[in-house]
Every structure is written in C-alpha cells, then in structure tokens.
Design a protein around this motif. Structure first.
Motif, PDB file in Angstrom:
ATOM      1  N   ASN A  21       0.830  -1.220   0.000  1.00 30.15           N
ATOM      2  CA  ASN A  21       0.000   0.000   0.000  1.00 30.15           C
ATOM      3  C   ASN A  21       0.862   1.267   0.000  1.00 30.15           C
ATOM      4  O   ASN A  21       0.530   2.274  -0.640  1.00 30.15           O
ATOM      5  N   LEU A  22       1.998   1.211   0.766  1.00 30.66           N
ATOM      6  CA  LEU A  22       2.896   2.369   0.790  1.00 30.66           C
ATOM      7  C   LEU A  22       3.500   2.634  -0.597  1.00 30.66           C
ATOM      8  O   LEU A  22       3.576   3.778  -1.049  1.00 30.66           O
ATOM      9  N   LEU A  23       3.892   1.565  -1.276  1.00 32.03           N
ATOM     10  CA  LEU A  23       4.455   1.730  -2.615  1.00 32.03           C
ATOM     11  C   LEU A  23       3.412   2.269  -3.582  1.00 32.03           C
ATOM     12  O   LEU A  23       3.733   3.078  -4.466  1.00 32.03           O
ATOM     13  N   LEU A  24       2.171   1.832  -3.425  1.00 33.35           N
ATOM     14  CA  LEU A  24       1.122   2.393  -4.291  1.00 33.35           C
ATOM     15  C   LEU A  24       0.965   3.898  -4.065  1.00 33.35           C
ATOM     16  O   LEU A  24       0.772   4.672  -5.007  1.00 33.35           O
ATOM     17  N   GLN A  25       1.034   4.281  -2.783  1.00 27.00           N
ATOM     18  CA  GLN A  25       0.916   5.711  -2.463  1.00 27.00           C
ATOM     19  C   GLN A  25       2.096   6.496  -3.056  1.00 27.00           C
ATOM     20  O   GLN A  25       1.897   7.566  -3.642  1.00 27.00           O
ATOM     21  N   LYS A  26       3.307   5.944  -2.904  1.00 28.81           N
ATOM     22  CA  LYS A  26       4.473   6.621  -3.437  1.00 28.81           C
ATOM     23  C   LYS A  26       4.443   6.670  -4.953  1.00 28.81           C
ATOM     24  O   LYS A  26       4.920   7.632  -5.569  1.00 28.81           O
ATOM     25  N   ARG A  27       3.875   5.639  -5.545  1.00 27.39           N
ATOM     26  CA  ARG A  27       3.793   5.639  -7.010  1.00 27.39           C
ATOM     27  C   ARG A  27       2.907   6.782  -7.500  1.00 27.39           C
ATOM     28  O   ARG A  27       3.181   7.428  -8.504  1.00 27.39           O
ATOM     29  N   GLU A  28       1.826   7.028  -6.750  1.00 26.44           N
ATOM     30  CA  GLU A  28       0.950   8.147  -7.104  1.00 26.44           C
ATOM     31  C   GLU A  28       1.691   9.478  -7.016  1.00 26.44           C
ATOM     32  O   GLU A  28       1.571  10.351  -7.877  1.00 26.44           O
ATOM     33  N   GLU A  29       2.498   9.613  -5.948  1.00 25.31           N
ATOM     34  CA  GLU A  29       3.266  10.865  -5.777  1.00 25.31           C
ATOM     35  C   GLU A  29       4.299  11.041  -6.882  1.00 25.31           C
ATOM     36  O   GLU A  29       4.461  12.140  -7.432  1.00 25.31           O
ATOM     37  N   VAL A  30       4.999   9.965  -7.219  1.00 25.12           N
ATOM     38  CA  VAL A  30       6.018  10.042  -8.256  1.00 25.12           C
ATOM     39  C   VAL A  30       5.386  10.306  -9.612  1.00 25.12           C
ATOM     40  O   VAL A  30       5.920  11.051 -10.443  1.00 25.12           O
ATOM     41  N   GLU A  31       4.201   9.729  -9.868  1.00 22.01           N
ATOM     42  CA  GLU A  31       3.510   9.983 -11.137  1.00 22.01           C
ATOM     43  C   GLU A  31       3.115  11.453 -11.257  1.00 22.01           C
ATOM     44  O   GLU A  31       3.152  12.035 -12.342  1.00 22.01           O
ATOM     45  N   LEU A  32       2.725  12.043 -10.107  1.00 23.16           N
ATOM     46  CA  LEU A  32       2.407  13.472 -10.139  1.00 23.16           C
ATOM     47  C   LEU A  32       3.653  14.297 -10.479  1.00 23.16           C
ATOM     48  O   LEU A  32       3.583  15.268 -11.233  1.00 23.16           O
ATOM     49  N   ASP A  33       4.795  13.933  -9.889  1.00 20.37           N
ATOM     50  CA  ASP A  33       6.042  14.612 -10.225  1.00 20.37           C
ATOM     51  C   ASP A  33       6.380  14.443 -11.697  1.00 20.37           C
ATOM     52  O   ASP A  33       6.861  15.376 -12.355  1.00 20.37           O
ATOM     53  N   TYR A  34       6.147  13.280 -12.231  1.00 21.65           N
ATOM     54  CA  TYR A  34       6.469  12.992 -13.626  1.00 21.65           C
ATOM     55  C   TYR A  34       5.602  13.826 -14.567  1.00 21.65           C
ATOM     56  O   TYR A  34       6.049  14.286 -15.620  1.00 21.65           O
ATOM     57  N   ALA A  35       4.359  14.010 -14.156  1.00 20.48           N
ATOM     58  CA  ALA A  35       3.437  14.796 -14.986  1.00 20.48           C
ATOM     59  C   ALA A  35       3.727  16.286 -14.905  1.00 20.48           C
ATOM     60  O   ALA A  35       3.333  17.059 -15.783  1.00 20.48           O
ATOM     61  N   SER A  36       4.427  16.734 -13.853  1.00 20.76           N
ATOM     62  CA  SER A  36       4.710  18.160 -13.675  1.00 20.76           C
ATOM     63  C   SER A  36       5.779  18.619 -14.666  1.00 20.76           C
ATOM     64  O   SER A  36       6.745  17.916 -14.930  1.00 20.76           O
ATOM     65  N   THR A  37       5.602  19.860 -15.226  1.00 23.66           N
ATOM     66  CA  THR A  37       6.582  20.453 -16.147  1.00 23.66           C
ATOM     67  C   THR A  37       7.262  21.666 -15.516  1.00 23.66           C
ATOM     68  O   THR A  37       7.860  22.479 -16.203  1.00 23.66           O
ATOM     69  N   LEU A  38       7.140  21.809 -14.207  1.00 24.84           N
ATOM     70  CA  LEU A  38       7.725  22.952 -13.520  1.00 24.84           C
ATOM     71  C   LEU A  38       9.180  22.677 -13.153  1.00 24.84           C
ATOM     72  O   LEU A  38       9.532  21.571 -12.740  1.00 24.84           O
ATOM     73  N   SER A  39      10.003  23.711 -13.319  1.00 20.95           N
ATOM     74  CA  SER A  39      11.407  23.602 -12.941  1.00 20.95           C
ATOM     75  C   SER A  39      11.558  23.902 -11.455  1.00 20.95           C
ATOM     76  O   SER A  39      10.714  24.574 -10.851  1.00 20.95           O
ATOM     77  N   ASN A  40      12.620  23.406 -10.898  1.00 27.08           N
ATOM     78  CA  ASN A  40      12.908  23.693  -9.495  1.00 27.08           C
ATOM     79  C   ASN A  40      13.647  25.016  -9.314  1.00 27.08           C
ATOM     80  O   ASN A  40      14.056  25.337  -8.212  1.00 27.08           O
ATOM     81  N   ALA A  41      13.860  25.766 -10.417  1.00 24.55           N
ATOM     82  CA  ALA A  41      14.503  27.080 -10.351  1.00 24.55           C
ATOM     83  C   ALA A  41      13.431  28.151 -10.492  1.00 24.55           C
ATOM     84  O   ALA A  41      12.684  28.180 -11.461  1.00 24.55           O
ATOM     85  N   GLN A  42      13.361  29.013  -9.496  1.00 18.42           N
ATOM     86  CA  GLN A  42      12.368  30.092  -9.511  1.00 18.42           C
ATOM     87  C   GLN A  42      13.049  31.401  -9.935  1.00 18.42           C
ATOM     88  O   GLN A  42      14.054  31.804  -9.370  1.00 18.42           O
ATOM     89  N   LEU A  43      12.502  32.044 -10.965  1.00 14.68           N
ATOM     90  CA  LEU A  43      13.058  33.282 -11.474  1.00 14.68           C
ATOM     91  C   LEU A  43      12.659  34.436 -10.566  1.00 14.68           C
ATOM     92  O   LEU A  43      11.486  34.757 -10.428  1.00 14.68           O
ATOM     93  N   ILE A  44      13.645  35.063  -9.947  1.00 12.12           N
ATOM     94  CA  ILE A  44      13.390  36.213  -9.065  1.00 12.12           C
ATOM     95  C   ILE A  44      13.441  37.513  -9.862  1.00 12.12           C
ATOM     96  O   ILE A  44      12.521  38.322  -9.811  1.00 12.12           O
TER      97      ILE A  44
END
Length: 630
Positions: A315-338
């Motif tokens: 069940n924990l791996l299923l939960q983590k898989r959901e979180e990782v899939e959300l990260d995979y679907a995201s197109t946002l960079s970890n660099a924020q333009l100030i």
C-alpha cells in the motif's frame, strides 16, 4: 639681435636643494606647454572618436532561486529504506550547468548569435540586432568555411546585390530576396524583415563566425555565482554585451534552456523511480498471492503477520507511485526566477574614463619624450647635475632671453631683460660675500671651459651692474683671440689695449678707456693681436698693473680665453681673489664637469664658484614665485 641666457643667485653650498630642483623641473617642462597642449588635443580627439565609434559594454543581470527537488525528511527516509531516494541537492552543480558550453551552445544556436549584421554609415560600421535588422540570414546548407563576411547592398524591396569586396567600384551580382545563393559559406537565403525599407540603398555586412568561437567568447563574458555560499541558494547571472537587448535575450534564453534541462532531467529521474516502484509492486504482488495461500486454515500466526507486513509495504508503494507519477506529470522547474534579465545603467564616471585616460596619456607621452631627450643629451641640462658632480657652490643663475643689445640694462631690452637685470643685481650682491666684504681692489677672474658659454656676456653685464651701484669698476679683456668688449661698449677698436701695454708699447693711462654710457665703468680692451701674448702675461708688468688698479678701483673683472682652448686664465689666476666659472645649460658638455672638478681639487683657480647661464625662462605669471626663496 643677441640671444643670451642667464640666472640669479642663492645657494652657497654644494648640497642639492630639493625644493628648488622641483621648481626647475617644473619650469623646464612648462616651457614645452605647446607640445603638451598638442598631445592632449590629439589624445582627446582620439578619445572622442573612440567614444563615438566604440559601443560601451553593458552588464546584464538576472537572479534565480534554486530549490531542492528531493522529498521531505519523512518521504526521503521511507524511500531511502527502499533504495530509491536521491541525495541532497548540490547547488554548485546547477551553477556549473548554467556556465556549461552545452547550454551556451544551445543559446548561440537558437538565437543565431553566430550571425551578426552591420550597416555602413559614413564609412563607419554600426552593428544591428533584432528588430533593427532589415534582413535575416538563413543558412540552408552550410559548407566547411564559416568564418567570413558577406557584403550585400539592398537595391529595393525585392532584390539585393552581392559584393565580393568592400571596394566601391567592385562589380556585384543581383539576387532576389528568399532566393537561394550558393557561395563558399554554403547555400543560403536573405529573408527581408519589416524594417527593410529604412535601409534601401544601404550596404549590409553579414558577419559569419564559427559557433564554437562565439560559444567560447560568450562563456568568457558570462559569470554565474551563488549570492551566499552558506545560507542562500540564490544565483546571480551576469553577462556583458555591447547591445543591451542581445544581452537580455542571451540571459533569458539561457535561463529557459536551464529550466528545460532541469525538467527533462527531473523526468528521467522520476521515470527511473517509477520503473523501480513498478518492479517492487510486481514482486510484492507475487509474494502476497503466495502468503494468501499460507494463511488458509489451519492459520499460522507467523504467516498472518508476514502477510500483513507485505500488504502495508504494498500500500505504501502504491501511495508513493501516485506521488512520483504526479512529479512525472509536472513540467515545472525547481529554479524560480526572481529577477528577469535587466540592464545595469552605465555610470556617468565610466563615460569619462576614456577622456581621463587620454588626458593622462597626453601628459605622460610628451613628458616621457622630453625626459628621453634630456637623458640622451651630452650636455648639462639642470642645476642638480652640477651640484651632484661638483663640490663648488653655485653663486648665480642667468635665464634665457632674446636681447636686442648685449647689455641687459639698455632701454632696447626693457621688455625682455628685466629678469636678467634682477639676476645680475643678485650676482653683484653675492660677489660682496665671495670677497669677504672687502671694500676695495677686488679682483675677479671670469673663466669658462669652451667658447660660447657666455663668459664675456657675464663679465660685461656684471661690470655694468657694479658700476651702476657706485662702485668704480674696470674690465680687463685678456681674450686676445676673440675680443668683444670694444663692440659691446662701442669703443674704438684701434685703440691700444692689453697687448700693447704688456709689450711696452703703451702706458696704462693710454689703454684705459672710459665708458661714456656707463658711469664708473672703465675698460681695457685686448689690443692688437700678438703671438706671444701668453708669455707676456707671465711677466711682472701685469702684476704691476693689477697692483695699481687695486688702489684706484673697487672691482677689477678679468675676462680670459676658454681654459680648454688657451690656458691664459691659469697664468693670471694667482693674481686674482676669486673665480666665477661660467657653465651654460644645454651647451656645456657633461664631460667638462670632471675637468672643472679637477681645477677645484688642484686649486688651479682661486675661490671658485659657478655661474649657471642659460636656464629656462619663467613665464610672467610665475616669475615672482620662482624668484622668491622659501
């Protein structure tokens, strides 16, 4: 017209006077003021031309805030236990990526920075960029040769001519816009822009540069650094460019490519995690099916516990898989333009730097040339060189002046000789101290090393200065080979003189001539030329004459021949009280200093002191200052 030089006064010792030395140096360089003015003018014109032609370099800045894309502590711990959590992020790696050749090469390629455009205006080239450009160069198929210039002339809105050189009479070939042109650069096209009509008839230089050369140059102009190595993850990007808009485009596109790289790298890392989790889920699914069979009645407590653990992990791996899939679907960079790329305005002081440098060069170059000229001269150029070489005091200095007559107090010299008048008065005062305050019968020998140093000029003018102060003065001219006293004082040249007296041809009363113009001044000229004049000087008759003159005159001035030519001065030196030795600036060879020093050491001449003739004249605004000591 008589050209004479001169000086006045002070310094009795041989120790150099630093204050006076620097004054002398200042006066010497001040006399070259037209040269300094010319060099400054040339340098300023060059600075203005450089300022006009050369574009200033602007600083373009932007700020990024880097973020760690790792999970929270709880998530990281749970994933680390399964071997799929990443290490804490190193922001230094991101700085390296931002400065990498790969990323900069992408910017150069996307913005086509390997192509630059210049328009020829008034024989000068002005670089164009972006919307300013009337055309766009499209390289359809490159060849091996990339570094070259393509010169075109825009004829009208539909065509241009291609030139193979920038010569005005060069024949050219016409082409239409958007048509293929094949040259050594490859197959290419010229695409017109909306700004084309403004440049009809203009010559455009299309400069092609190897992209790797542009990448290297761009990397040298780029600086990426963490603002605070310890506490902040903010990164400041600085780029230098002569065209502000191009610099902003470079920095902004660099950031865009960095963000894309970050997103792509994040997707790769996330896909790796997903694949790992999927494999673990498949493995746990098989294990759960097997455990299900083990817990069927009769139930084993150990089997039940094992099955429940596997279900919790699944069940924990299923939960983590959901979180990782959300990260995979995201197109946002970890660099924020100030701060998006912006241009730092030029400081007004920066604009003045070329002119300040021009002023400095305008002063240093002529100063260096003057110093070099003085250094290679084999002549005595200043007072300090005398003070360093001789243990003889300098009793007077006489400045340069263009005199109309030989005597400085004559009315004809009123406007040019007034400084010399004061300097001879100062030398007259100095003579009083040199003679130990004797009031009568002072015999002064005026000597020099070579002809042309101004010995007779000094003798005649010093005699006038003494006579005008009320002192009975007589000048004895012993320079038989170049007599000048008759001409200076307008005396009859055929009148008997020293040679006639010494040769027993005339009495002393017959050779003494009174100067009608100058009261209290008498002169004995050299007389007729005879070959044995030196031998006659060595006889008793001149000693008898000097004894009589001491009784009847306050000052007796003896003008002799130059010592390096004829040694008459040495013959009569023992009959004199002191010696004024004349040295002329920029005329007397430096080699004479050792000769003069030997005369002093060997005591061949009595009471030697130097009169430095021909120093640089001082402009009217500074005369009072430089004639005031202290």
């Amino acid at each position: 017209m008589y050209t004479q030089r001169s000086t006045a006064q002070h310094v009795k010792g041989a120790q150099p006077d630093d204050e006076y030395y620097w004054r002398e140096i200042f006066v010497k360089y001040l006399n070259y003021w037209p040269v300094f003015l010319l060099f400054i003018l040339i340098a300023m014109i060059g600075a203005y031309a450089c300022h006009t032609v050369t574009r200033p370099v602007y600083d373009i800045k932007a700020t990024l805030l880097l973020q760690d894309d790792s999970q929270t502590n709880d998530n990281r711990s749970s994933l680390q236990s399964m071997g799929i959590a990443g290490s804490p992020k190193s922001f230094g790696n991101d700085v390296e990526v931002l400065e990498s050749r790969r990323l900069i090469a992408g910017v150069v390629s996307d913005l086509k920075l390997w192509v630059s455009y210049k328009v020829v205006e008034n024989h000068l080239q002005k670089e164009l960029y972006g919307a300013e450009c009337p055309i766009t160069f499209n390289l359809v198929r490159p060849s091996g040769k990339r570094d070259q210039n393509i010169i075109i002339v825009i004829k009208n809105a539909y065509s241009f001519t291609l030139k193979t050189s920038d010569e005005p009479d060069e024949e050219s070939t016409g082409f239409g816009f958007n048509s293929d042109v094949n040259t050594s650069a490859g197959l290419w096209q010229i695409i017109p822009t909306a700004n084309l009509n403004k440049y009809i008839g203009s010559t455009i230089i299309i400069q092609l540069t190897d992209p790797q050369t542009v990448v290297a140059a761009s990397r040298n102009r780029l600086v990426v650094a963490l603002k605070d190595q310890m506490e902040s993850s903010a990164v400041e990007i600085t780029y230098k460019d002569q065209i502000p808009r191009r610099g902003r485009d470079f920095v902004n596109h660099l950031i865009n490519l960095f963000n894309k790289t970050q997103v792509n790298d994040k997707k790769v890392r996330t896909k790796t995690k997903l694949d790992f989790i999927d494999r673990r889920l498949d493995s746990l699914s098989s294990q759960l099916n097997y455990a299900q069979k083990q817990v069927e009645p009769p139930k084993s407590s150990h089997a039940v516990t094992n099955r429940q653990t596997q279900e919790a992990l699944y069940n924990l791996l299923l939960q983590k898989r959901e979180e990782v899939e959300l990260d995979y679907a995201s197109t946002l960079s970890n660099a924020q333009l100030i701060d998006v790329a912006y241009v730092i305005p030029l400081k007004p002081v920066k604009a003045l730097v070329p002119f300040a440098a021009a002023l400095l060069l305008g002063l240093l170059i002529p100063a260096g040339l003057i110093y070099l000229k003085e250094a290679i001269k084999d002549k005595i150029t200043n007072r300090r060189s005398i003070e360093k070489a001789l243990l003889i005091p300098i009793s007077g200095e006489l400045e340069e002046a263009n005199l109309r007559t030989p005597i400085v107090t004559d009315d004809e010299n009123d406007k040019v000789g007034f400084m010399l008048v004061e300097q001879f008065r100062s030398l007259r005062t100095q003579l009083h101290y040199l003679h130990n305050h004797e009031n009568k019968g002072r015999v002064t020998l005026i000597a020099s090393s070579v002809p042309g140093e101004g010995k007779s000029f000094v003798t005649s003018n010093l005699g006038v200065a003494l006579a005008t102060s009320g002192k009975r003065t007589i000048i004895l001219e012993l320079n038989l080979y170049k007599p000048v006293m008759a001409r200076i004082f307008n005396l009859p040249e055929l009148r008997p003189g020293m040679s006639n007296y010494l040769n027993w041809e005339s009495l002393k009363e017959e050779v003494i001539q009174n100067s009608v113009t100058y009261r209290n001044l008498d002169i004995i000229t050299s007389g007729q030329f005879i070959t044995n004049f030196s031998e006659l000087l060595d006889r008793k008759r001149i000693e008898i004459l000097l004894d009589w003159l001491r009784e009847h005159y306050d000052h007796i001035l003896i003008d002799t021949s130059p010592l390096q030519v004829i040694g008459d001065a040495n013959i009569v030196a023992h009959l004199c009280d002191i010696t004024l030795y004349v040295i002329r600036k920029d005329f007397t060879p430096k080699s004479q200093l050792s000769f003069i020093n030997n005369l002093c050491i060997e005591k061949q001449l009595p009471g030697m002191s130097i009169v430095l003739n021909g120093i640089d004249s001082v402009t009217a605004a500074y005369k009072d200052y430089f004639n005031t000591k202290g």
